[in-house]
Design a protein around this motif. Structure first.
Motif, PDB file in Angstrom:
ATOM      1  N   ASP A 146       0.867  -1.161   0.000  1.00  8.00           N
ATOM      2  CA  ASP A 146       0.000   0.000   0.000  1.00  8.00           C
ATOM      3  C   ASP A 146       0.911   1.219   0.000  1.00  8.00           C
ATOM      4  OD1 ASP A 146      -1.742   2.076   0.374  1.00  8.00           O
ATOM      5  OD2 ASP A 146      -2.713   1.247   2.148  1.00  8.00           O
ATOM      6  N   LYS A 147       1.196   1.726  -1.184  1.00  4.25           N
ATOM      7  CA  LYS A 147       2.145   2.814  -1.305  1.00  4.25           C
ATOM      8  C   LYS A 147       1.646   4.102  -0.668  1.00  4.25           C
ATOM      9  CE  LYS A 147       4.392   1.051  -5.471  1.00  4.25           C
ATOM     10  NZ  LYS A 147       4.779   1.335  -6.873  1.00  4.25           N
ATOM     11  N   ALA A 148       0.338   4.302  -0.678  1.00  9.36           N
ATOM     12  CA  ALA A 148      -0.217   5.518  -0.103  1.00  9.36           C
ATOM     13  C   ALA A 148       0.082   5.613   1.386  1.00  9.36           C
ATOM     14  CB  ALA A 148      -1.719   5.586  -0.360  1.00  9.36           C
ATOM     15  N   ASN A 149       0.091   4.486   2.056  1.00  7.20           N
ATOM     16  CA  ASN A 149       0.340   4.455   3.493  1.00  7.20           C
ATOM     17  C   ASN A 149       1.670   3.819   3.856  1.00  7.20           C
ATOM     18  OD1 ASN A 149      -2.337   5.459   4.674  1.00  7.20           O
ATOM     19  ND2 ASN A 149      -3.019   3.859   3.274  1.00  7.20           N
ATOM     20  N   ASN A 150       2.470   3.470   2.847  1.00  3.09           N
ATOM     21  CA  ASN A 150       3.788   2.874   3.051  1.00  3.09           C
ATOM     22  C   ASN A 150       3.716   1.658   3.967  1.00  3.09           C
ATOM     23  OD1 ASN A 150       6.594   2.745   2.610  1.00  3.09           O
ATOM     24  ND2 ASN A 150       7.018   3.869   4.495  1.00  3.09           N
ATOM     25  N   THR A 151       2.831   0.753   3.614  1.00  4.28           N
ATOM     26  CA  THR A 151       2.643  -0.439   4.421  1.00  4.28           C
ATOM     27  C   THR A 151       2.634  -1.689   3.556  1.00  4.28           C
ATOM     28  OG1 THR A 151       0.228  -0.240   4.314  1.00  4.28           O
ATOM     29  CG2 THR A 151       1.328   0.780   6.190  1.00  4.28           C
ATOM     30  N   LEU A 152       3.019  -2.796   4.157  1.00  2.82           N
ATOM     31  CA  LEU A 152       2.933  -4.097   3.519  1.00  2.82           C
ATOM     32  C   LEU A 152       1.647  -4.759   3.975  1.00  2.82           C
ATOM     33  CD1 LEU A 152       4.508  -6.229   1.767  1.00  2.82           C
ATOM     34  CD2 LEU A 152       5.234  -7.225   3.947  1.00  2.82           C
ATOM     35  N   LEU A 153       0.838  -5.165   3.025  1.00  3.44           N
ATOM     36  CA  LEU A 153      -0.450  -5.746   3.324  1.00  3.44           C
ATOM     37  C   LEU A 153      -0.428  -7.251   3.117  1.00  3.44           C
ATOM     38  CD1 LEU A 153      -2.794  -3.169   1.534  1.00  3.44           C
ATOM     39  CD2 LEU A 153      -2.077  -3.186   3.924  1.00  3.44           C
ATOM     40  N   LEU A 154      -1.104  -7.952   3.987  1.00  7.67           N
ATOM     41  CA  LEU A 154      -1.297  -9.384   3.845  1.00  7.67           C
ATOM     42  C   LEU A 154      -2.794  -9.650   3.859  1.00  7.67           C
ATOM     43  CD1 LEU A 154       0.040 -12.212   3.682  1.00  7.67           C
ATOM     44  CD2 LEU A 154      -0.212 -12.329   6.176  1.00  7.67           C
ATOM     45  N   GLU A 155      -3.329  -9.998   2.707  1.00  8.52           N
ATOM     46  CA  GLU A 155      -4.740 -10.324   2.588  1.00  8.52           C
ATOM     47  C   GLU A 155      -4.895 -11.826   2.797  1.00  8.52           C
ATOM     48  OE1 GLU A 155      -7.147  -8.142   2.058  1.00  8.52           O
ATOM     49  OE2 GLU A 155      -6.137  -6.355   1.273  1.00  8.52           O
ATOM     50  N   MET A 156      -5.672 -12.190   3.785  1.00  8.03           N
ATOM     51  CA  MET A 156      -5.890 -13.586   4.117  1.00  8.03           C
ATOM     52  C   MET A 156      -7.359 -13.911   3.923  1.00  8.03           C
ATOM     53  SD  MET A 156      -3.507 -13.970   7.529  1.00  8.03           S
ATOM     54  CE  MET A 156      -4.635 -12.995   8.528  1.00  8.03           C
ATOM     55  N   THR A 157      -7.626 -14.896   3.106  1.00 11.81           N
ATOM     56  CA  THR A 157      -8.989 -15.319   2.831  1.00 11.81           C
ATOM     57  C   THR A 157      -9.123 -16.808   3.096  1.00 11.81           C
ATOM     58  OG1 THR A 157      -8.560 -15.735   0.472  1.00 11.81           O
ATOM     59  CG2 THR A 157      -9.254 -13.517   1.088  1.00 11.81           C
ATOM     60  N   SER A 158     -10.375 -17.254   3.160  1.00 11.47           N
ATOM     61  CA  SER A 158     -10.668 -18.665   3.412  1.00 11.47           C
ATOM     62  C   SER A 158      -9.858 -19.188   4.586  1.00 11.47           C
ATOM     63  CB  SER A 158     -10.389 -19.501   2.159  1.00 11.47           C
ATOM     64  OG  SER A 158     -11.171 -19.062   1.064  1.00 11.47           O
ATOM     65  N   LEU A 159      -9.869 -18.439   5.655  1.00 17.32           N
ATOM     66  CA  LEU A 159      -9.043 -18.773   6.804  1.00 17.32           C
ATOM     67  C   LEU A 159      -9.482 -20.089   7.438  1.00 17.32           C
ATOM     68  CD1 LEU A 159      -8.647 -15.224   8.309  1.00 17.32           C
ATOM     69  CD2 LEU A 159      -6.769 -16.731   7.633  1.00 17.32           C
ATOM     70  N   LYS A 160      -8.483 -20.823   7.895  1.00 20.61           N
ATOM     71  CA  LYS A 160      -8.686 -22.102   8.536  1.00 20.61           C
ATOM     72  C   LYS A 160      -8.217 -22.029   9.979  1.00 20.61           C
ATOM     73  CE  LYS A 160      -7.489 -24.363   4.156  1.00 20.61           C
ATOM     74  NZ  LYS A 160      -6.561 -25.320   3.503  1.00 20.61           N
ATOM     75  N   HIS A 161      -8.678 -22.972  10.768  1.00 19.31           N
ATOM     76  CA  HIS A 161      -8.265 -23.016  12.161  1.00 19.31           C
ATOM     77  C   HIS A 161      -6.748 -23.129  12.279  1.00 19.31           C
ATOM     78  CE1 HIS A 161      -8.483 -23.684  16.446  1.00 19.31           C
ATOM     79  NE2 HIS A 161      -7.830 -24.831  16.315  1.00 19.31           N
ATOM     80  N   GLU A 162      -6.128 -23.842  11.354  1.00 17.37           N
ATOM     81  CA  GLU A 162      -4.690 -24.033  11.380  1.00 17.37           C
ATOM     82  C   GLU A 162      -3.914 -22.752  11.091  1.00 17.37           C
ATOM     83  OE1 GLU A 162      -3.431 -25.852   7.145  1.00 17.37           O
ATOM     84  OE2 GLU A 162      -5.073 -26.940   8.114  1.00 17.37           O
ATOM     85  N   ASP A 163      -4.601 -21.709  10.649  1.00 17.95           N
ATOM     86  CA  ASP A 163      -3.953 -20.419  10.438  1.00 17.95           C
ATOM     87  C   ASP A 163      -3.799 -19.636  11.732  1.00 17.95           C
ATOM     88  OD1 ASP A 163      -3.694 -20.661   7.590  1.00 17.95           O
ATOM     89  OD2 ASP A 163      -5.830 -20.170   7.398  1.00 17.95           O
ATOM     90  N   THR A 164      -4.377 -20.126  12.801  1.00 23.38           N
ATOM     91  CA  THR A 164      -4.266 -19.459  14.090  1.00 23.38           C
ATOM     92  C   THR A 164      -2.809 -19.384  14.525  1.00 23.38           C
ATOM     93  OG1 THR A 164      -6.475 -20.144  14.807  1.00 23.38           O
ATOM     94  CG2 THR A 164      -4.895 -19.560  16.522  1.00 23.38           C
ATOM     95  N   ALA A 165      -2.335 -18.186  14.778  1.00 16.21           N
ATOM     96  CA  ALA A 165      -0.941 -17.983  15.146  1.00 16.21           C
ATOM     97  C   ALA A 165      -0.715 -16.521  15.478  1.00 16.21           C
ATOM     98  CB  ALA A 165      -0.006 -18.410  14.008  1.00 16.21           C
ATOM     99  N   MET A 166       0.450 -16.251  16.040  1.00 13.68           N
ATOM    100  CA  MET A 166       0.913 -14.881  16.163  1.00 13.68           C
ATOM    101  C   MET A 166       1.618 -14.535  14.857  1.00 13.68           C
ATOM    102  SD  MET A 166       1.014 -12.221  18.241  1.00 13.68           S
ATOM    103  CE  MET A 166       0.920 -12.839  19.926  1.00 13.68           C
ATOM    104  N   TYR A 167       1.196 -13.472  14.239  1.00 13.95           N
ATOM    105  CA  TYR A 167       1.770 -13.049  12.976  1.00 13.95           C
ATOM    106  C   TYR A 167       2.724 -11.881  13.199  1.00 13.95           C
ATOM    107  CZ  TYR A 167      -1.325 -16.049  10.295  1.00 13.95           C
ATOM    108  OH  TYR A 167      -1.963 -17.144   9.753  1.00 13.95           O
ATOM    109  N   TYR A 168       3.937 -12.031  12.711  1.00 12.40           N
ATOM    110  CA  TYR A 168       4.974 -11.035  12.892  1.00 12.40           C
ATOM    111  C   TYR A 168       5.376 -10.430  11.561  1.00 12.40           C
ATOM    112  CZ  TYR A 168       5.677 -13.222  17.472  1.00 12.40           C
ATOM    113  OH  TYR A 168       5.511 -13.732  18.729  1.00 12.40           O
ATOM    114  N   CYS A 169       5.648  -9.157  11.587  1.00 12.18           N
ATOM    115  CA  CYS A 169       6.224  -8.473  10.445  1.00 12.18           C
ATOM    116  C   CYS A 169       7.698  -8.221  10.719  1.00 12.18           C
ATOM    117  CB  CYS A 169       5.501  -7.152  10.184  1.00 12.18           C
ATOM    118  SG  CYS A 169       6.097  -6.267   8.721  1.00 12.18           S
ATOM    119  N   ALA A 170       8.511  -8.383   9.709  1.00 16.93           N
ATOM    120  CA  ALA A 170       9.940  -8.173   9.840  1.00 16.93           C
ATOM    121  C   ALA A 170      10.445  -7.329   8.683  1.00 16.93           C
ATOM    122  CB  ALA A 170      10.683  -9.512   9.877  1.00 16.93           C
TER     123      ALA A 170
END
Length: 125
Positions: A73-97
């Motif tokens: 997202d260049k307007a806000n200088n951010t990295l976006l992660l779009e997550m769809t069709s989420l599953k229970h196994e996607d449960t986690a702490m998500y970190y940006c580096a």
């Protein structure tokens, strides 16, 4: 100083969607990568997606392709992660580096220097 701030986590039902944002600022190096990683309790941290801010296309882990999309997202200088069709196994702490090198890809955590505090994603069945 370098600042890496994640946002967008929360609780969602299986099949739902979430958008995570990572704002990385400061002098973290020219032509470096920003990445998303996740870690569930008792499991190793794994690479989710990564992208160079100047690139037009990023990389998503093979197992997540088709459900997860990474973009800038260049307007806000951010990295976006779009997550769809989420599953229970996607449960986690998500970190940006930030400050990541590219060496046989950009999804290995040892390539990165600066890390955010993480944002929790919980997917209920």
């Amino acid at each position: 100083q370098v600042q890496v701030v994640e946002s967008g986590g929360g609780s969602v039902q299986a099949g739902g969607s979430l958008r995570l944002s990572c704002a990385a600022s400061g002098n973290f190096g020219f032509n470096t990568y920003i990445g998303w990683f996740r870690q569930a309790p008792g499991k190793e941290r794994e690479g989710v997606a990564c992208m160079a801010p100047t690139s037009v296309a990023g990389h998503v882990a093979d197992s997540l392709k088709g459900r997860f999309t990474v973009s800038i997202d260049k307007a806000n200088n951010t990295l976006l992660l779009e997550m769809t069709s989420l599953k229970h196994e996607d449960t986690a702490m998500y970190y940006c580096a930030a400050g990541g090198r590219y060496n046989y890809g950009c999804l290995r955590d040892e390539l990165y220097t600066y890390w955010g505090q993480g944002t929790q994603v919980t997917v209920s069945s």
